[in-house]
Write an enzyme that holds these catalytic residues in place. Structure first.
Site, short mmCIF file in Angstrom:
data_model
loop_
_atom_site.label_atom_id
_atom_site.label_comp_id
_atom_site.label_asym_id
_atom_site.label_seq_id
_atom_site.Cartn_x
_atom_site.Cartn_y
_atom_site.Cartn_z
N HIS A 1 0.83 -1.21 0.00
CA HIS A 1 0.00 0.00 0.00
C HIS A 1 0.86 1.26 0.00
CE1 HIS A 1 -3.52 -2.45 0.78
NE2 HIS A 1 -2.84 -3.05 1.74
N HIS B 1 5.11 6.69 6.50
CA HIS B 1 4.80 6.38 5.11
C HIS B 1 4.05 7.56 4.51
CE1 HIS B 1 1.17 4.82 7.22
NE2 HIS B 1 0.53 5.27 6.14
N HIS C 1 1.08 8.93 1.46
CA HIS C 1 0.01 8.66 0.50
C HIS C 1 -0.01 9.76 -0.54
CE1 HIS C 1 -1.84 5.42 2.87
NE2 HIS C 1 -1.46 6.13 3.92
N GLU D 1 -5.07 11.67 2.11
CA GLU D 1 -6.29 10.98 2.54
C GLU D 1 -7.25 11.92 3.25
OE1 GLU D 1 -5.13 6.38 2.81
OE2 GLU D 1 -4.73 7.48 4.65
N HIS E 1 2.19 10.08 6.95
CA HIS E 1 1.63 9.50 8.16
C HIS E 1 2.79 9.04 9.04
CE1 HIS E 1 -2.58 8.41 6.38
NE2 HIS E 1 -2.40 9.71 6.59
N THR F 1 -5.80 3.52 7.98
CA THR F 1 -6.35 3.73 6.63
C THR F 1 -5.90 2.65 5.66
OG1 THR F 1 -4.52 5.17 5.95
CG2 THR F 1 -6.44 6.22 7.01
N THR F 2 -5.11 1.71 6.13
CA THR F 2 -4.73 0.56 5.32
C THR F 2 -5.19 -0.70 6.05
OG1 THR F 2 -2.54 0.53 6.35
CG2 THR F 2 -2.74 1.69 4.25
#
Length: 167
Positions: A6, A33, A35, A39, A52, A115-116
């Site tokens: 992800h 990590h 995104h 998000e 994040h 969120t994953t």
């Protein structure tokens, strides 16, 4: 770097290398990590990216600090992170946490979920209201690693969002 499928996750070499205290509870940085796009949204719009910073207590309680990023001038101290992400490199890098964090930062907080997958509930979220800037080159490098890896915005349901300061 570890590719979870992800996102690319970067972990500190030293346990306890970066700690955060929120409402009297100490959290240690577990991993970072990113995104692309973000998000969280601002006025219903996604920004270019979102960092994040996942923190955890010794008892396994999670706190995620979200740092939104927009296209702009960028900071050369993030070049190594972007390059490592684009190349899935396992080379140790120095991550400029001070670029993302300020003791006087305005933030929003709420109880949510990861969120994953497995999207576990019971996660304390803090989202900085002021985005950092990433250059087009940095964004391109980060998108090369994983693009469109943002979970769709979820309804608020009964969640309460609070605003405050990190100070």
């Amino acid at each position: 770097a570890y590719d979870s499928g992800h996102a690319l996750e970067f972990s500190p070499e030293d346990d306890g290398a970066a700690e955060l205290t929120y409402e009297g509870t100490e959290y240690a940085l577990d991993q970072i990590h990113i995104h692309t796009p973000s998000e969280h949204t601002v006025d219903g719009e996604q920004l270019a990216a979102e960092f994040h910073l996942v923190h955890e207590t010794e008892d396994g309680e999670l706190l995620v600090l979200g740092v939104l990023a927009e296209s702009g001038g960028g900071d050369p101290r993030l070049d190594a992170f972007a390059d490592a992400a684009a190349q899935s490199s396992e080379t140790a890098i120095e991550f400029p946490l001070d670029l993302l964090l300020s003791e006087e930062a305005d933030l929003l907080s709420y109880d949510g979920s990861l969120t994953t997958p497995p999207c576990s509930e019971g996660v304390q979220w803090l989202v900085l209201q002021d985005p950092v800037e990433l250059s087009e080159e940095q964004l391109t490098a980060l998108e090369a690693a994983h693009s469109d890896n943002a979970r769709p915005t979820q309804p608020l349901n009964d969640r309460e969002i609070s605003s405050g300061s990190a100070a």
